[in-house]
Design an enzyme around this catalytic site. Structure first.
Site, mmCIF file in Angstrom:
data_model
loop_
_atom_site.group_PDB
_atom_site.id
_atom_site.type_symbol
_atom_site.label_atom_id
_atom_site.label_comp_id
_atom_site.label_asym_id
_atom_site.label_seq_id
_atom_site.Cartn_x
_atom_site.Cartn_y
_atom_site.Cartn_z
ATOM 1 N N TYR A 136 -6.443 -12.566 21.542
ATOM 2 C CA TYR A 136 -6.158 -12.757 20.117
ATOM 3 C C TYR A 136 -4.847 -12.049 19.804
ATOM 4 O O TYR A 136 -4.783 -10.827 19.722
ATOM 5 C CB TYR A 136 -7.315 -12.186 19.291
ATOM 6 C CG TYR A 136 -7.217 -12.376 17.786
ATOM 7 C CD1 TYR A 136 -6.187 -13.076 17.176
ATOM 8 C CD2 TYR A 136 -8.188 -11.831 16.955
ATOM 9 C CE1 TYR A 136 -6.125 -13.239 15.795
ATOM 10 C CE2 TYR A 136 -8.144 -11.984 15.570
ATOM 11 C CZ TYR A 136 -7.102 -12.682 15.010
ATOM 12 O OH TYR A 136 -7.037 -12.827 13.642
ATOM 13 N N LYS A 164 -5.108 -17.052 21.342
ATOM 14 C CA LYS A 164 -5.106 -17.493 19.942
ATOM 15 C C LYS A 164 -3.798 -16.967 19.378
ATOM 16 O O LYS A 164 -3.608 -15.753 19.253
ATOM 17 C CB LYS A 164 -6.310 -16.898 19.206
ATOM 18 C CG LYS A 164 -6.290 -17.132 17.723
ATOM 19 C CD LYS A 164 -7.693 -16.981 17.175
ATOM 20 C CE LYS A 164 -7.805 -15.984 16.046
ATOM 21 N NZ LYS A 164 -6.924 -16.260 14.918
HETATM 22 O O1 NGF Z 1 -6.769 -14.495 8.218
HETATM 23 C C1 NGF Z 1 -5.858 -14.444 8.997
HETATM 24 C C2 NGF Z 1 -5.027 -13.226 9.065
HETATM 25 N N1 NGF Z 1 -5.511 -15.434 9.788
HETATM 26 C C3 NGF Z 1 -6.324 -16.643 9.860
HETATM 27 C C4 NGF Z 1 -6.770 -16.835 11.263
HETATM 28 O O2 NGF Z 1 -5.690 -16.801 12.160
HETATM 29 C C5 NGF Z 1 -7.697 -15.651 11.520
HETATM 30 C C6 NGF Z 1 -5.615 -17.839 9.319
HETATM 31 O O3 NGF Z 1 -6.544 -18.877 9.279
HETATM 32 C C7 NGF Z 1 -8.753 -15.909 12.401
HETATM 33 O O4 NGF Z 1 -8.813 -16.922 13.035
HETATM 34 C C8 NGF Z 1 -9.745 -14.832 12.514
HETATM 35 O O5 NGF Z 1 -10.679 -14.822 11.736
HETATM 36 O O6 NGF Z 1 -9.585 -13.969 13.354
HETATM 37 C C9 NGF Z 1 -5.077 -17.555 7.907
HETATM 38 O O7 NGF Z 1 -6.096 -17.038 7.100
HETATM 39 C C10 NGF Z 1 -4.539 -18.817 7.258
HETATM 40 O O8 NGF Z 1 -3.618 -19.411 8.099
HETATM 41 C C11 NGF Z 1 -3.907 -18.482 5.909
HETATM 42 O O9 NGF Z 1 -2.734 -17.729 6.086
HETATM 43 O O10 NGF Z 1 -3.729 -13.569 9.092
#
Ligand code: NGF
Length: 291
Positions: A136, A164
């Site tokens: 990640y 990721k």
């Molecule tokens: O929430 C975040 C923090 N990133 C998410 C995702 O990358 C996090 C992204 O969907 C994720 O997958 C996890 O739960 O670990 C964003 O919320 C989205 O693109 C809006 O900016 O950056």
């Protein structure tokens, strides 16, 4: 072994006002992602799950609930990374025994760890578990960068099958795709799903897919079919929505949008702020505008 490619919702955490886990709400969110959103996978215990504010027992309980509710209906990837390496090792064993399809771990954060420390962390987590690891990589939150050459070293371990990639640098993404055609790359920024798909990602993991799954699927499928102009139209609407969500508070607003669909998505965990009447009212407007 189950296919890992595809679109994953990053599973939200559902909490009661006192901060305890709202099991009923969590189960509803999981079912919604399977039955309504038709996601390929769930990413459990990530940023969206507010994981880094939870105790080990709470993390385990959420992993258990997700597996119990999802059974084998959807691919399950568990984020086990922690600044406490012993906890990561324990969680990696725990979810592997539960039958999760893969694990993932955020790069160790807060202290400025060097690459050899980062490598040792990943080698240690995967050492005693028979599973697949997706790194990640989210440098804007962790402060930890990994170069393409360093990724090559991490990928020497065959259990480390992908990354990721939550970064907006598409030059790096292109270099990664070129360097590692056989590794899995998941896009982490929902607002950049279209360009990431054009660059050849194997899937995406995102918070907004909990509510915006249909548009995300359209973008992904259209882009893969080379229908870029159509995909861009859907990405435009998606990004209007994401901009409104971010302005109103990311995870809370997604939960409030789910509430509009009858799902008891609950509150966020302190120190994330409690919902204000203004935030609730704005979420209702956003719901009316986009759904
Ligand atoms: O929430 C975040 C923090 N990133 C998410 C995702 O990358 C996090 C992204 O969907 C994720 O997958 C996890 O739960 O670990 C964003 O919320 C989205 O693109 C809006 O900016 O950056």
């Amino acid at each position: 072994m189950r296919e890992l490619k595809g679109l994953y919702s990053a599973l939200l955490g559902a909490f009661h006002e006192d901060g305890s886990i709202n099991e009923k709400g969590l189960r509803q969110i999981i079912r919604h992602n399977i039955d309504h959103n038709k996601m390929d996978g769930l990413y459990v215990g990530g940023s969206t799950g507010e994981n880094f504010m939870l105790s080990t027992d709470e993390k385990k309980r959420i992993f258990e609930i997700a597996k119990d509710e999802a059974k084998n209906d959807i691919t399950l990837m568990a984020q086990v990374g922690s600044i406490n390496l012993k906890e990561s090792v324990e969680l990696a064993k725990f979810v592997t025994d539960l039958g999760y399809d893969a694990i993932s771990a955020v790069t160790p954060f807060y202290y400025k760890f060097g690459f050899e420390e980062v490598r040792h962390y990943y080698e240690t987590i995967v050492a005693d578990v028979d599973t697949r690891m997706v790194i990640y990589f989210i440098p804007f939150l962790t402060g930890v960068n990994i170069s393409v050459e360093q990724f090559a070293k991490l990928f020497e371990n065959k259990k480390i099958v992908g990354v990721k990639f939550t970064q907006g640098d598409f030059y790096v993404l292109e270099r990664m795709r070129r360097a590692f055609p056989d590794k899995l790359i998941f896009a982490g920024f929902d607002e950049m799903l279209l360009p990431a798909t054009v660059l050849g990602i194997d899937g995406a993991i995102g918070s907004t897919y909990n509510v915006n799954a249909a548009r995300a699927r359209q973008i992904y499928d259209l882009a893969r079919a080379n229908r870029i102009a159509e995909a861009l139209e859907v990405q435009h609407v998606t990004n209007d929505l994401i901009t409104d969500i971010l302005d109103n508070g990311l995870y809370g607003t997604i939960k409030l949008l789910l509430e509009e669909q009858g799902i008891e998505a609950g509150c966020c965990r302190a120190p994330m702020k409690a919902y204000t009447p203004e935030m609730r009212a704005r979420a209702k407007e956003i719901y009316k505008k986009y759904f």
